[in-house]
Design a protein around this motif. Structure first.
Motif, mmCIF file in Angstrom:
data_model
loop_
_atom_site.group_PDB
_atom_site.id
_atom_site.type_symbol
_atom_site.label_atom_id
_atom_site.label_comp_id
_atom_site.label_asym_id
_atom_site.label_seq_id
_atom_site.Cartn_x
_atom_site.Cartn_y
_atom_site.Cartn_z
ATOM 1 N N LEU A 130 0.810 -1.437 -0.050
ATOM 2 C CA LEU A 130 -0.010 0.066 0.006
ATOM 3 C C LEU A 130 0.845 1.089 0.155
ATOM 4 C CD1 LEU A 130 -2.799 1.145 0.051
ATOM 5 C CD2 LEU A 130 -2.795 1.013 2.690
ATOM 6 N N LEU A 131 1.803 1.248 0.740
ATOM 7 C CA LEU A 131 2.959 2.305 0.726
ATOM 8 C C LEU A 131 3.379 2.585 -0.622
ATOM 9 C CD1 LEU A 131 4.320 4.425 2.133
ATOM 10 C CD2 LEU A 131 5.988 2.742 2.838
ATOM 11 N N ALA A 132 4.045 1.532 -1.439
ATOM 12 C CA ALA A 132 4.637 1.743 -2.422
ATOM 13 C C ALA A 132 3.259 2.355 -3.578
ATOM 14 C CB ALA A 132 5.148 0.434 -3.209
ATOM 15 N N MET A 133 2.045 1.932 -3.445
ATOM 16 C CA MET A 133 0.913 2.329 -4.441
ATOM 17 C C MET A 133 0.931 3.840 -4.079
ATOM 18 S SD MET A 133 -1.614 -0.763 -4.109
ATOM 19 C CE MET A 133 -2.816 -0.016 -5.214
ATOM 20 N N VAL A 134 1.031 4.198 -2.929
ATOM 21 C CA VAL A 134 0.753 5.582 -2.566
ATOM 22 C C VAL A 134 1.939 6.512 -2.926
ATOM 23 C CG1 VAL A 134 0.533 7.233 -0.704
ATOM 24 C CG2 VAL A 134 -0.790 5.192 -0.484
ATOM 25 N N VAL A 135 3.168 6.030 -2.939
ATOM 26 C CA VAL A 135 4.186 6.937 -3.351
ATOM 27 C C VAL A 135 4.214 6.969 -4.924
ATOM 28 C CG1 VAL A 135 6.704 6.806 -3.519
ATOM 29 C CG2 VAL A 135 5.590 6.142 -1.294
ATOM 30 N N ALA A 136 4.101 5.818 -5.702
ATOM 31 C CA ALA A 136 3.870 5.709 -6.976
ATOM 32 C C ALA A 136 2.724 6.635 -7.438
ATOM 33 C CB ALA A 136 3.602 4.379 -7.507
ATOM 34 N N ILE A 152 0.300 17.011 -0.202
ATOM 35 C CA ILE A 152 -0.176 16.872 1.043
ATOM 36 C C ILE A 152 -0.853 15.659 1.323
ATOM 37 C CG2 ILE A 152 -1.655 18.195 2.341
ATOM 38 C CD1 ILE A 152 -1.108 20.647 0.516
ATOM 39 N N PRO A 153 -1.822 15.217 0.703
ATOM 40 C CA PRO A 153 -2.518 13.876 1.023
ATOM 41 C C PRO A 153 -1.503 12.663 0.954
ATOM 42 C CG PRO A 153 -3.424 14.334 -0.976
ATOM 43 C CD PRO A 153 -2.514 15.525 -0.481
ATOM 44 N N GLY A 154 -0.556 12.695 0.003
ATOM 45 C CA GLY A 154 0.039 11.644 -0.054
ATOM 46 C C GLY A 154 1.250 11.569 1.197
ATOM 47 N N GLY A 155 1.679 12.686 1.602
ATOM 48 C CA GLY A 155 2.708 12.838 2.478
ATOM 49 C C GLY A 155 1.908 12.263 3.738
ATOM 50 N N ILE A 156 0.562 12.617 4.197
ATOM 51 C CA ILE A 156 -0.052 12.391 5.429
ATOM 52 C C ILE A 156 -0.200 10.742 5.290
ATOM 53 C CG2 ILE A 156 -2.023 12.544 6.532
ATOM 54 C CD1 ILE A 156 -2.409 15.344 5.553
ATOM 55 N N ILE A 157 -0.528 10.185 4.405
ATOM 56 C CA ILE A 157 -0.810 8.713 4.221
ATOM 57 C C ILE A 157 0.442 7.993 4.236
ATOM 58 C CG2 ILE A 157 -1.739 6.719 2.746
ATOM 59 C CD1 ILE A 157 -3.621 8.738 1.495
ATOM 60 N N THR A 158 1.889 8.669 3.825
ATOM 61 C CA THR A 158 2.900 7.861 3.756
ATOM 62 C C THR A 158 3.450 7.726 5.602
ATOM 63 O OG1 THR A 158 3.481 8.660 1.588
ATOM 64 C CG2 THR A 158 5.220 8.107 3.111
#
Length: 261
Positions: A130-136, A152-158
């Motif tokens: 899931l982390l790899a999908m968010v970063v991609a 912004i949302p990607g950083g929070i989820i990461t």
């Protein structure tokens, strides 16, 4: 015509000794009343034999008395046994991880069973994917389409996923369940602790589920459904054998407990 000597005719009536008259004459045996109840003295002064015993010397159980359903289930071992179990405790953690604070919920007495060690790897792989999908997705939106707001949302989820990966080994060791006489107790959590006691007689459904990743590591999760949705319990990270044995045990015990409701 010469008469033959009279032949001696045996006396057909047996000789019965009177009480207090002493022993019967020699060569004659006293008549014993074999119908006397066990434990009472016969006319010959002998005690009737007591209840017969079996070959191994134990008194046979009266088979005419029917057993209740609860007694039959108890005799078959449907009540969960206390102590370590070779199936439920196979490939699990050695002890439950408790919070350090003095206000933590106590474990209490009894044997606590824990999750399988493979559960940690399943959680780490799932969170890593899931982390790899968010970063991609964040890089694609930023570099290909110039959408810088995706950071912004990607950083929070990461950050949340990295934190989840970091505490997964400790969190997995906080799970535990205990099979008591009348209920199953389930506990989990370090920061947010939860302890639930589910009575056996209130269980309506025991469900086992596992996804592709769970099957690859040989684990499954077991869900207990009751009449009240708030008391439902899901125990993750059980080995396949432990999940099946726990399901069969809970069904047998729940059926016995429902007979008394």
């Amino acid at each position: 015509m010469t008469n033959s000597p009279d032949q001696a005719t045996p006396n057909p009536s047996p000789i019965i000794t009177d009480e207090g008259a002493g022993a019967a004459p020699a060569g004659e045996s006293a008549l014993v009343d074999e119908t006397a109840p066990a434990g009472e003295t016969t006319s010959a002064g002998e005690t009737a034999p007591a209840d017969e015993t079996s070959v191994d010397g134990t008194t046979p159980v009266d088979q005419t008395a029917p057993m209740t359903r609860a007694e039959r289930r108890a005799a078959e071992g449907s009540t969960p046994a206390a102590g370590p179990d070779p199936v439920l405790d196979a490939r699990t953690f050695d002890r439950i991880r408790e919070p350090r604070g003095g206000a933590r919920l106590p474990l209490g007495d009894g044997t606590w069973h824990q999750l399988a060690r493979q559960y940690v790897w399943v959680q780490l792989i799932s969170s890593g994917i899931l982390l790899a999908m968010v970063v991609a997705a964040m890089l694609v939106l930023t570099l290909a389409f110039g959408q810088t707001w995706a950071w912004i949302p990607g950083g929070i989820i990461t950050v949340l996923l990295v934190w989840t990966i970091a505490i997964t080994p400790r969190q997995a060791r906080s799970y535990g369940y205990q099979l008591r006489r009348d209920d199953l107790v389930f506990r989990r959590g370090i920061l947010w602790q939860r302890v639930v006691a589910v009575p056996y007689g209130r269980m309506q459904l025991v469900d086992i589920t596992h996804g592709p990743l769970d099957r690859g590591f040989g684990i499954a999760q077991l869900k207990l459904v009751t009449a009240a949705a708030a008391t439902g319990v899901t125990i993750p990270g059980l080995t396949q054998d432990a999940a099946e044995k726990l399901r069969d045990t809970l069904i047998d015990v729940a059926e016995t407990r429902r007979t008394g409701l």
